[in-house]
Design a protein around this motif. Sequence first.
Motif, PDB file in Angstrom:
ATOM      1  N   GLY A 117       0.782  -1.227   0.000  1.00 19.45           N
ATOM      2  CA  GLY A 117       0.000   0.000   0.000  1.00 19.45           C
ATOM      3  C   GLY A 117       0.817   1.281   0.000  1.00 19.45           C
ATOM      4  O   GLY A 117       0.297   2.339   0.353  1.00 19.45           O
ATOM      5  N   MET A 118       2.064   1.213  -0.399  1.00 18.82           N
ATOM      6  CA  MET A 118       2.894   2.418  -0.415  1.00 18.82           C
ATOM      7  C   MET A 118       2.577   3.260  -1.648  1.00 18.82           C
ATOM      8  O   MET A 118       2.147   2.739  -2.670  1.00 18.82           O
ATOM      9  CB  MET A 118       4.380   2.047  -0.399  1.00 18.82           C
ATOM     10  CG  MET A 118       4.817   1.343   0.876  1.00 18.82           C
ATOM     11  SD  MET A 118       6.575   0.969   0.864  1.00 18.82           S
ATOM     12  CE  MET A 118       7.202   2.474   1.541  1.00 18.82           C
ATOM     13  N   HIS A 119       2.814   4.527  -1.540  1.00 18.91           N
ATOM     14  CA  HIS A 119       2.673   5.451  -2.659  1.00 18.91           C
ATOM     15  C   HIS A 119       3.969   5.422  -3.460  1.00 18.91           C
ATOM     16  O   HIS A 119       5.060   5.250  -2.890  1.00 18.91           O
ATOM     17  CB  HIS A 119       2.393   6.873  -2.137  1.00 18.91           C
ATOM     18  CG  HIS A 119       1.996   7.812  -3.219  1.00 18.91           C
ATOM     19  ND1 HIS A 119       2.922   8.510  -3.961  1.00 18.91           N
ATOM     20  CD2 HIS A 119       0.776   8.161  -3.697  1.00 18.91           C
ATOM     21  CE1 HIS A 119       2.285   9.256  -4.848  1.00 18.91           C
ATOM     22  NE2 HIS A 119       0.975   9.062  -4.707  1.00 18.91           N
ATOM     23  N   PRO A 120       3.901   5.589  -4.779  1.00 21.03           N
ATOM     24  CA  PRO A 120       5.124   5.573  -5.593  1.00 21.03           C
ATOM     25  C   PRO A 120       6.215   6.539  -5.109  1.00 21.03           C
ATOM     26  O   PRO A 120       7.402   6.219  -5.209  1.00 21.03           O
ATOM     27  CB  PRO A 120       4.632   5.939  -6.990  1.00 21.03           C
ATOM     28  CG  PRO A 120       3.223   5.459  -7.026  1.00 21.03           C
ATOM     29  CD  PRO A 120       2.703   5.679  -5.619  1.00 21.03           C
ATOM     30  N   THR A 121       5.819   7.681  -4.580  1.00 21.21           N
ATOM     31  CA  THR A 121       6.839   8.619  -4.085  1.00 21.21           C
ATOM     32  C   THR A 121       7.560   8.053  -2.855  1.00 21.21           C
ATOM     33  O   THR A 121       8.739   8.336  -2.651  1.00 21.21           O
ATOM     34  CB  THR A 121       6.239   9.996  -3.761  1.00 21.21           C
ATOM     35  OG1 THR A 121       5.180   9.840  -2.816  1.00 21.21           O
ATOM     36  CG2 THR A 121       5.723  10.686  -5.002  1.00 21.21           C
ATOM     37  N   GLU A 122       6.842   7.259  -2.042  1.00 19.61           N
ATOM     38  CA  GLU A 122       7.490   6.611  -0.891  1.00 19.61           C
ATOM     39  C   GLU A 122       8.528   5.589  -1.361  1.00 19.61           C
ATOM     40  O   GLU A 122       9.622   5.496  -0.797  1.00 19.61           O
ATOM     41  CB  GLU A 122       6.453   5.906  -0.009  1.00 19.61           C
ATOM     42  CG  GLU A 122       5.498   6.833   0.728  1.00 19.61           C
ATOM     43  CD  GLU A 122       4.454   6.052   1.497  1.00 19.61           C
ATOM     44  OE1 GLU A 122       4.571   6.009   2.737  1.00 19.61           O
ATOM     45  OE2 GLU A 122       3.548   5.473   0.837  1.00 19.61           O
ATOM     46  N   VAL A 123       8.190   4.860  -2.401  1.00 20.10           N
ATOM     47  CA  VAL A 123       9.117   3.877  -2.952  1.00 20.10           C
ATOM     48  C   VAL A 123      10.344   4.592  -3.515  1.00 20.10           C
ATOM     49  O   VAL A 123      11.485   4.166  -3.285  1.00 20.10           O
ATOM     50  CB  VAL A 123       8.426   3.009  -4.030  1.00 20.10           C
ATOM     51  CG1 VAL A 123       9.435   2.059  -4.678  1.00 20.10           C
ATOM     52  CG2 VAL A 123       7.255   2.240  -3.442  1.00 20.10           C
ATOM     53  N   ASP A 124      10.125   5.703  -4.230  1.00 17.72           N
ATOM     54  CA  ASP A 124      11.236   6.488  -4.763  1.00 17.72           C
ATOM     55  C   ASP A 124      12.154   6.967  -3.640  1.00 17.72           C
ATOM     56  O   ASP A 124      13.385   6.938  -3.773  1.00 17.72           O
ATOM     57  CB  ASP A 124      10.727   7.687  -5.563  1.00 17.72           C
ATOM     58  CG  ASP A 124      10.061   7.300  -6.873  1.00 17.72           C
ATOM     59  OD1 ASP A 124      10.305   6.156  -7.351  1.00 17.72           O
ATOM     60  OD2 ASP A 124       9.292   8.122  -7.412  1.00 17.72           O
ATOM     61  N   MET A 125      11.559   7.411  -2.528  1.00 25.99           N
ATOM     62  CA  MET A 125      12.335   7.897  -1.398  1.00 25.99           C
ATOM     63  C   MET A 125      13.183   6.756  -0.806  1.00 25.99           C
ATOM     64  O   MET A 125      14.366   6.923  -0.509  1.00 25.99           O
ATOM     65  CB  MET A 125      11.410   8.484  -0.323  1.00 25.99           C
ATOM     66  CG  MET A 125      12.149   9.139   0.821  1.00 25.99           C
ATOM     67  SD  MET A 125      11.062  10.020   1.977  1.00 25.99           S
ATOM     68  CE  MET A 125       9.960   8.719   2.488  1.00 25.99           C
ATOM     69  N   LEU A 126      12.579   5.560  -0.649  1.00 26.78           N
ATOM     70  CA  LEU A 126      13.328   4.409  -0.134  1.00 26.78           C
ATOM     71  C   LEU A 126      14.485   4.042  -1.062  1.00 26.78           C
ATOM     72  O   LEU A 126      15.584   3.714  -0.613  1.00 26.78           O
ATOM     73  CB  LEU A 126      12.400   3.196   0.044  1.00 26.78           C
ATOM     74  CG  LEU A 126      11.353   3.292   1.148  1.00 26.78           C
ATOM     75  CD1 LEU A 126      10.427   2.084   1.105  1.00 26.78           C
ATOM     76  CD2 LEU A 126      12.018   3.427   2.505  1.00 26.78           C
ATOM     77  N   GLU A 127      14.229   4.151  -2.350  1.00 28.98           N
ATOM     78  CA  GLU A 127      15.284   3.841  -3.315  1.00 28.98           C
ATOM     79  C   GLU A 127      16.383   4.902  -3.267  1.00 28.98           C
ATOM     80  O   GLU A 127      17.571   4.568  -3.283  1.00 28.98           O
ATOM     81  CB  GLU A 127      14.706   3.719  -4.721  1.00 28.98           C
ATOM     82  CG  GLU A 127      15.700   3.179  -5.716  1.00 28.98           C
ATOM     83  CD  GLU A 127      15.085   2.877  -7.061  1.00 28.98           C
ATOM     84  OE1 GLU A 127      15.731   2.130  -7.814  1.00 28.98           O
ATOM     85  OE2 GLU A 127      13.990   3.385  -7.389  1.00 28.98           O
TER      86      GLU A 127
END
Length: 137
Positions: A117-127
């Motif tokens: 359920g993460m937002h794409p921007t959260e995934v970008d931040m983790l990356e």
Amino acid sequence: DERFLTNGDRVNARDELIPILNGLFANKTRDEWWDLIGGHGFPCGPVRNVKEAFDCEQAQYRKMTLEMDHPVAGHIKVPAHPAKFSRTALADGTNAPVLHPPMLGEHTEETLINLCGMHPTEVDMLEDEGIVSCWRG
């Protein structure tokens, strides 16, 4: 040798038995042992390397390999699913999807978004922070 008469005896005397067997097995090749005992009711079989396993008659008969294109490795041969089902229509005769082996991080973004359920921007931040790696081909 009475120390090794039953399976229980052999298990109990394993520390003595294994060096004896290793010494015996070292005297012949795998194929020589197979020729000697393979057809005499012993529960045994040759241990094959990957190429031999793909190329052996049994693997060919059971269609145990699939050939496919991989986005980085090119045309590859991979193991097929060992269970074969009579009422499936897939190319390899199983009900499993035929997909190439994934690249490291290939499904990270999809998993984090769709399953977590993460937002794409959260995934970008983790990356960006080096916490996850997403392969985007």
